[in-house]
Design a protein around this motif. Structure first.
Motif, PDB file in Angstrom:
ATOM      1  N   ALA A  64       0.827  -1.205   0.000  1.00 32.93           N
ATOM      2  CA  ALA A  64       0.000   0.000   0.000  1.00 32.93           C
ATOM      3  C   ALA A  64       0.860   1.252   0.000  1.00 32.93           C
ATOM      4  O   ALA A  64       0.566   2.239  -0.680  1.00 32.93           O
ATOM      5  N   ALA A  65       1.952   1.212   0.766  1.00 36.79           N
ATOM      6  CA  ALA A  65       2.864   2.357   0.815  1.00 36.79           C
ATOM      7  C   ALA A  65       3.515   2.592  -0.541  1.00 36.79           C
ATOM      8  O   ALA A  65       3.674   3.739  -0.996  1.00 36.79           O
ATOM      9  N   LEU A  66       3.891   1.478  -1.213  1.00 37.25           N
ATOM     10  CA  LEU A  66       4.495   1.608  -2.541  1.00 37.25           C
ATOM     11  C   LEU A  66       3.507   2.183  -3.544  1.00 37.25           C
ATOM     12  O   LEU A  66       3.854   3.024  -4.377  1.00 37.25           O
ATOM     13  N   VAL A  67       2.253   1.708  -3.463  1.00 37.42           N
ATOM     14  CA  VAL A  67       1.218   2.231  -4.367  1.00 37.42           C
ATOM     15  C   VAL A  67       1.001   3.717  -4.118  1.00 37.42           C
ATOM     16  O   VAL A  67       0.903   4.519  -5.051  1.00 37.42           O
ATOM     17  N   ALA A  68       0.938   4.099  -2.834  1.00 38.44           N
ATOM     18  CA  ALA A  68       0.744   5.511  -2.500  1.00 38.44           C
ATOM     19  C   ALA A  68       1.918   6.348  -2.991  1.00 38.44           C
ATOM     20  O   ALA A  68       1.747   7.451  -3.544  1.00 38.44           O
ATOM     21  N   ALA A  69       3.140   5.815  -2.782  1.00 41.60           N
ATOM     22  CA  ALA A  69       4.328   6.548  -3.228  1.00 41.60           C
ATOM     23  C   ALA A  69       4.343   6.691  -4.751  1.00 41.60           C
ATOM     24  O   ALA A  69       4.680   7.750  -5.289  1.00 41.60           O
ATOM     25  N   ALA A  70       3.953   5.597  -5.431  1.00 46.03           N
ATOM     26  CA  ALA A  70       3.915   5.650  -6.896  1.00 46.03           C
ATOM     27  C   ALA A  70       2.863   6.653  -7.367  1.00 46.03           C
ATOM     28  O   ALA A  70       3.085   7.418  -8.326  1.00 46.03           O
ATOM     29  N   GLY A  71       1.712   6.637  -6.668  1.00 45.50           N
ATOM     30  CA  GLY A  71       0.665   7.590  -7.034  1.00 45.50           C
ATOM     31  C   GLY A  71       1.096   9.016  -6.814  1.00 45.50           C
ATOM     32  O   GLY A  71       0.855   9.897  -7.652  1.00 45.50           O
ATOM     33  N   TRP A  72       1.741   9.269  -5.674  1.00 47.59           N
ATOM     34  CA  TRP A  72       2.209  10.624  -5.393  1.00 47.59           C
ATOM     35  C   TRP A  72       3.279  11.056  -6.398  1.00 47.59           C
ATOM     36  O   TRP A  72       3.333  12.203  -6.818  1.00 47.59           O
ATOM     37  N   TRP A  73       4.142  10.104  -6.771  1.00 43.77           N
ATOM     38  CA  TRP A  73       5.160  10.405  -7.789  1.00 43.77           C
ATOM     39  C   TRP A  73       4.479  10.749  -9.110  1.00 43.77           C
ATOM     40  O   TRP A  73       4.854  11.725  -9.770  1.00 43.77           O
ATOM     41  N   TRP A  74       3.435   9.994  -9.466  1.00 44.10           N
ATOM     42  CA  TRP A  74       2.769  10.240 -10.758  1.00 44.10           C
ATOM     43  C   TRP A  74       2.097  11.607 -10.801  1.00 44.10           C
ATOM     44  O   TRP A  74       2.213  12.322 -11.787  1.00 44.10           O
ATOM     45  N   VAL A  75       1.402  11.982  -9.728  1.00 43.46           N
ATOM     46  CA  VAL A  75       0.683  13.260  -9.766  1.00 43.46           C
ATOM     47  C   VAL A  75       1.639  14.434  -9.762  1.00 43.46           C
ATOM     48  O   VAL A  75       1.235  15.564 -10.068  1.00 43.46           O
ATOM     49  N   SER A  76       2.909  14.185  -9.428  1.00 44.00           N
ATOM     50  CA  SER A  76       3.893  15.262  -9.395  1.00 44.00           C
ATOM     51  C   SER A  76       4.700  15.370 -10.689  1.00 44.00           C
ATOM     52  O   SER A  76       5.456  16.336 -10.866  1.00 44.00           O
ATOM     53  N   GLN A  77       4.546  14.387 -11.576  1.00 47.88           N
ATOM     54  CA  GLN A  77       5.307  14.378 -12.820  1.00 47.88           C
ATOM     55  C   GLN A  77       4.603  15.206 -13.903  1.00 47.88           C
ATOM     56  O   GLN A  77       3.367  15.304 -13.915  1.00 47.88           O
ATOM     57  N   PRO A  78       5.361  15.815 -14.823  1.00 43.91           N
ATOM     58  CA  PRO A  78       4.727  16.568 -15.921  1.00 43.91           C
ATOM     59  C   PRO A  78       3.822  15.668 -16.747  1.00 43.91           C
ATOM     60  O   PRO A  78       4.188  14.539 -17.092  1.00 43.91           O
ATOM     61  N   LEU A  79       2.649  16.170 -17.043  1.00 44.18           N
ATOM     62  CA  LEU A  79       1.725  15.446 -17.899  1.00 44.18           C
ATOM     63  C   LEU A  79       2.171  15.545 -19.353  1.00 44.18           C
ATOM     64  O   LEU A  79       2.718  16.565 -19.784  1.00 44.18           O
ATOM     65  N   ALA A  80       1.937  14.478 -20.098  1.00 45.03           N
ATOM     66  CA  ALA A  80       2.227  14.518 -21.538  1.00 45.03           C
ATOM     67  C   ALA A  80       1.078  15.231 -22.247  1.00 45.03           C
ATOM     68  O   ALA A  80      -0.099  14.899 -22.037  1.00 45.03           O
ATOM     69  N   LEU A  81       1.419  16.232 -23.064  1.00 43.41           N
ATOM     70  CA  LEU A  81       0.422  16.996 -23.798  1.00 43.41           C
ATOM     71  C   LEU A  81       0.653  16.842 -25.297  1.00 43.41           C
ATOM     72  O   LEU A  81       1.781  16.636 -25.739  1.00 43.41           O
ATOM     73  N   ASN A  82      -0.419  16.971 -26.070  1.00 42.73           N
ATOM     74  CA  ASN A  82      -0.261  16.851 -27.523  1.00 42.73           C
ATOM     75  C   ASN A  82       0.036  18.192 -28.187  1.00 42.73           C
ATOM     76  O   ASN A  82       0.093  18.289 -29.408  1.00 42.73           O
ATOM     77  N   ALA A  83       0.205  19.257 -27.366  1.00 42.81           N
ATOM     78  CA  ALA A  83       0.518  20.588 -27.876  1.00 42.81           C
ATOM     79  C   ALA A  83       1.192  21.371 -26.754  1.00 42.81           C
ATOM     80  O   ALA A  83       1.109  20.975 -25.578  1.00 42.81           O
ATOM     81  N   PRO A  84       1.884  22.460 -27.068  1.00 46.17           N
ATOM     82  CA  PRO A  84       2.528  23.247 -26.007  1.00 46.17           C
ATOM     83  C   PRO A  84       1.540  23.736 -24.953  1.00 46.17           C
ATOM     84  O   PRO A  84       1.882  23.853 -23.775  1.00 46.17           O
ATOM     85  N   THR A  85       0.299  24.021 -25.381  1.00 44.20           N
ATOM     86  CA  THR A  85      -0.742  24.476 -24.465  1.00 44.20           C
ATOM     87  C   THR A  85      -2.028  23.716 -24.745  1.00 44.20           C
ATOM     88  O   THR A  85      -2.401  23.548 -25.909  1.00 44.20           O
ATOM     89  N   VAL A  86      -2.676  23.246 -23.711  1.00 44.34           N
ATOM     90  CA  VAL A  86      -3.962  22.560 -23.850  1.00 44.34           C
ATOM     91  C   VAL A  86      -5.009  23.346 -23.076  1.00 44.34           C
ATOM     92  O   VAL A  86      -4.794  23.706 -21.913  1.00 44.34           O
ATOM     93  N   GLU A  87      -6.128  23.646 -23.732  1.00 48.58           N
ATOM     94  CA  GLU A  87      -7.208  24.414 -23.125  1.00 48.58           C
ATOM     95  C   GLU A  87      -8.450  23.538 -22.970  1.00 48.58           C
ATOM     96  O   GLU A  87      -8.727  22.680 -23.799  1.00 48.58           O
ATOM     97  N   PHE A  88      -9.186  23.797 -21.905  1.00 50.91           N
ATOM     98  CA  PHE A  88     -10.436  23.069 -21.689  1.00 50.91           C
ATOM     99  C   PHE A  88     -11.343  23.914 -20.798  1.00 50.91           C
ATOM    100  O   PHE A  88     -10.884  24.533 -19.844  1.00 50.91           O
ATOM    101  N   SER A  89     -12.629  23.934 -21.128  1.00 53.16           N
ATOM    102  CA  SER A  89     -13.613  24.677 -20.340  1.00 53.16           C
ATOM    103  C   SER A  89     -14.464  23.701 -19.541  1.00 53.16           C
ATOM    104  O   SER A  89     -15.089  22.802 -20.108  1.00 53.16           O
ATOM    105  N   VAL A  90     -14.469  23.874 -18.233  1.00 48.96           N
ATOM    106  CA  VAL A  90     -15.286  23.058 -17.341  1.00 48.96           C
ATOM    107  C   VAL A  90     -16.656  23.712 -17.236  1.00 48.96           C
ATOM    108  O   VAL A  90     -16.780  24.844 -16.774  1.00 48.96           O
TER     109      VAL A  90
END
Length: 351
Positions: free
Chosen positions: A32-58
């Motif tokens: 569980a600790a490893l999963v949590a650590a992996a999850g925390w590592w993932w949310v802190s990593q840069p997301l891959a984008l298909n363009a320099p800027t991505v826009e979205f309206s909620v």
């Protein structure tokens, strides 16, 4: 006295398997600790984008799952289910605000969620310039990025009625400035802010007016400021030009200012002001009519507003452009004619 059979596990079972259970529990905790650590590592990593800027309206009322899916479809190259689980796991999924957002390369899933929870919307800007007419303003707003043209088919009268000033001319009622807005906002919203800004600046200027003044009220100050704005872009000349017009108003002399004539001609003006135009009577022709025109002729800035209410103390009744952006001022017609000869009339060449 309880029998041994009342225990959850018989003593022999505990003796034989207790170590295994402990090791299994330890392993689960570590996993569980490893999963949590992996999850925390993932949310802190840069997301891959298909363009320099991505826009979205909620949109208002969107579920967290729909928001995650929307970002994925907009260009965030990660599993929408993974994004959704992060939103849920954070405990902030229900705090996501509606709005227009954008992320750039380097942004993490944590950055993405924080932005939406804080309502940190992406902003565009539109610059509205001193001296522009209301029509020119509308053209600029119509071209502004991400601004909905709500008033595209409205008349100026309809716009002013919607802004709470029915029957008031739109010209001059909006303060020239740079306005930031969230993408998806409306042109009417920007107009409303500009209208409030102009009223605020006009009220402040009128409160600082010189006394006595030939101006009867703040609306007349706005009209005079619009003329001053169109007559010069030189800061030093604005109070002097306002002083000339104030002197003319006091003695009942026509203002005789070309920008008002041009405004009155409207679409008939082809860029060349003729003598016949000066004789063509319109409500804005200050050669054929005395006093101020019926409404402003442009959007004045703060400097022009202050010049109108605090004009220079001068004896000048005339001014002429020098050709370098500044003006020459004269107290008499003879002095003015000499200045015109010097600065505007081209000398004849010798035969």
């Amino acid at each position: 006295m309880k029998h041994s059979t009342d225990l959850p596990y018989p003593p022999r079972f505990v003796r034989q398997h207790g170590g295994v259970l402990t090791r299994l529990l330890t392993l689960l905790v570590m996993l569980a600790a490893l999963v949590a650590a992996a999850g925390w590592w993932w949310v802190s990593q840069p997301l891959a984008l298909n363009a320099p800027t991505v826009e979205f309206s909620v949109e208002a009322g969107s579920s967290p799952r729909a928001v995650a899916r929307g970002w994925s479809e907009a260009g965030v190259q990660t599993s929408p289910e993974l994004l959704y689980q992060w939103f849920r796991w954070s405990g902030q999924s229900r705090q996501i605000r509606a709005g227009s957002y954008e992320i750039q390369q380097g942004a993490s899933a944590r950055d993405l969620l924080r932005m939406m929870v804080q309502g940190d919307e992406s902003l565009a800007r539109v610059k509205l310039i001193e001296g522009w007419t209301f029509q020119r303003w509308r053209e600029e707003l119509a071209k502004a990025e991400g601004l909905q043209p709500t008033t595209r088919d409205w008349t100026p009268q309809q716009i002013m009625a919607e802004l709470g000033q029915p029957g008031v001319p739109a010209e001059g009622r909006f303060f020239p400035d740079t306005y930031a807005y969230a993408k998806g906002n409306t042109d009417l919203a920007v107009m409303r802010r500009a209208q409030h800004a102009m009223q605020k600046h006009l009220d402040a200027a009128w409160a600082q007016r010189n006394t006595p003044t030939p101006l009867k009220n703040a609306d007349e100050a706005l009209i005079l400021a619009s003329i001053v704005e169109k007559e010069t872009g030189q800061d030093a000349d604005r109070p002097l030009i306002a002083g000339v017009f104030a002197n003319r108003l006091r003695i009942g002399m026509p203002l005789q200012t070309d920008p008002t004539v041009i405004y009155g001609l409207g679409e008939r003006f082809d860029g060349n002001l003729r003598r016949s135009d000066l004789r063509t009577d319109t409500p804005f022709n200050t050669y054929t009519r005395r006093g101020l025109p019926p409404s402003p002729i442009a959007m004045p800035g703060k400097a022009a507003l202050m010049a109108a209410v605090r004009p220079a103390q001068t004896k000048a009744l005339y001014f002429v452009a020098r050709g370098d952006g500044s003006s020459a001022f004269s107290a008499t017609l003879d002095e003015h004619n000499r200045a015109v000869n010097q600065y505007q009339r081209t000398p004849r060449k010798n035969p």
